[in-house]
Design a protein around this motif. Sequence first.
Motif: not given
Lengths: 411, 411
Positions: A187-192, A400-401
């Motif tokens: 995943c990208y764009g969220c924290g752990e 990601d964009l």
Amino acid sequence: MLAEIVAIGSEITSGAKLDTNSQWLSQQLSDLGIPTGFHTSIADDLEANVACLRLAVERADVVIVSGGLGPTLDDLTRIALATVINRPLVLDSDALTTIEEMFRKRGRVMSDRNRIQAEFPEGSTPLANPIGTAPGIWLEIPRSGKSPCLVAALPGVPSELKRMFEEQVVPRLPATGEVIRRYRIHCYGCGESQADELLGDLTARGRDPEIGITAHEATITLRIEARGKSEAECQAKIDEAKGAVWSRLWKFAYGVEDEELETVVLRTLAHYGWTLGVADCATGGWLARALGALEAEYPGRALVVTGVEEKVAGVLLADLEDDIHEHRVGRLAAATREHLRVNYALATEPYPDLTPDEIAQSRLRIRVAVAGPDGILVDSLAIGGNPAILPARIGKTALDLLRRELPSRLQ
Amino acid sequence: MLAEIVAIGSEITSGAKLDTNSQWLSQQLSDLGIPTGFHTSIADDLEANVACLRLAVERADVVIVSGGLGPTLDDLTRIALATVINRPLVLDSDALTTIEEMFRKRGRVMSDRNRIQAEFPEGSTPLANPIGTAPGIWLEIPRSGKSPCLVAALPGVPSELKRMFEEQVVPRLPATGEVIRRYRIHCYGCGESQADELLGDLTARGRDPEIGITAHEATITLRIEARGKSEAECQAKIDEAKGAVWSRLWKFAYGVEDEELETVVLRTLAHYGWTLGVADCATGGWLARALGALEAEYPGRALVVTGVEEKVAGVLLADLEDDIHEHRVGRLAAATREHLRVNYALATEPYPDLTPDEIAQSRLRIRVAVAGPDGILVDSLAIGGNPAILPARIGKTALDLLRRELPSRLQ
């Protein structure tokens, strides 16, 4: 059944050498349904070796020892194992013949020291080494109230260790009737912690299959590990867990297994026959490296121009000089698209020259932009945080964009 | 005094992740005169963590723990340490404020889970983490009949661990009276055995200081290691060894310590206010990455254009299409120099699409070129050999050709 991997040698504990055998052995055991609970590395010290091996035999059912089987005074594995089982070392004449033969074939004189490599703890089984002089040792050590502990000692040279493990240790290990299979979702764009919260009890310990979270350069990875009696059973568990993870993290999930953001982007571009141009003023080569690494797989798909803005502007975008700042990165992307005659272009905005501490504390946001056939998209990210991963964060935010703008999503 | 390094996390014992922190920590401790006796990696299991930490506190005087300080349910280091010293976890309101602040600065919502990162075993000292959300823990655990065991728990993220170790653990460790210092000299253009031969008895074992040879991606490194009672004593030994190495390898030596070929090249260019353009058709991003990594230090100094030849040619060098092959790479360098308006330009020649096995067996040579104010220089290298390091070899050959052409040599 639980395994322990023991790596012997002061070159490892001193930091002179990185131990990669333990990781490899754990992966192999795991595929056989045997989880590893402990890795231990010990300096060349007999007392410490004996104590660690005793502890390993006590707490693990399978112990794989690497290293300490050479001919020098530093090599203590043979004598340590003999001490653990309270037996003498005895010469194995077959093993001696094999070692002598090995030296003859290589046209070298065997030193007296090498004789010790033919000595084994009484009652153990020599494991032949087809590509080196140090044979291994196989031992089954009785334990009160438990099944015997299975011990294999192998040379530390990775190529010898791997071959001997596959050829001689695997056939001696009991069938566990258990199979382990793994699957990763990135995943990208969220924290752990945000991912952890969205997943709720899915990451609770003891769940079957187990789902763990790791973070690497702002990419969050969910690791699913399923155990079962067959591959099909594991697969069914993984499929169910995949669905559950997916339904909660679809907004952020971009790929699985070995896929990076750049893999997904370039694969999609290649699928449609499209090209990408990148004007990178911010990642200090990160984007060039990430996309360049896929050059062989997707040749000519991405053209990357790096350098500070003035340079890029000087060469590609002389007309942008008096552009107002907010639109600059979008204009840079659009001009790059036109200039390089590509279907999509990415641009990253330069940021002031800051020290790592200033970056860590900064509240500055910087922009990345995508220009495509449907127009220009701009996103931004806060540069504050770990300065070591900032180039990766900027590059990944840009990729990601673009990924979200491209028509195809996950396979 | 003896140290133990404990790495916590199932991702390590399962083989999913390679632990590199333990090696780094051992090297640092060794520099401080503290030898490491044990590395232990443990799965995310509370009972195993407690038992291993108890054993470490018993057998080692300094224990450095990495990992297990995150916000998730898997992160057990805090509770394991509290259990070892038989104290509760208590909230540290300063640490909580710092974590909240960190989230605010990054523009993110702090999840409830992160509160646990502000909890510490009663009586321990929080170690601030300037670049991440997980603070570390410092503990001095009393032992009967021995000095207290010094324990530092640090996050597993290498950049955070390294910085916190240097800034907060080192000042808390006792002085040992022994000093170890190292020095590295790097060479390009000679093989490992050629260097070994030129150095003669300088690399003999047991010599003081010790000089070792390692090879990485065709760069040969001489590692000098001196031990003494003071830094001055070590420095005197190193200076003598440096002189001896230098007199034998001056033809190939290009840099010392952390210097790469690209560092030396860019530093020289920056010194004279010159710029570099690169048209790279062969290294698949290697040159872009190497030069891009120095973008922050030498901004705007190097402009790299990557991609297959057709792309580079299409954009920069449309006029080269019917050039004859032998002069092509030189012409490419010259055209790049003119087109990008730089002082020097590098070009690398594309080579046919070969499998790794074909590369290993190949007798093909490919060319690299430098264009500068004094004209064009061309060098070539055989592509045969380990295919994994071919991009680095091509890039380094090009950089070394430029380095020899530039006026300044080593500092």
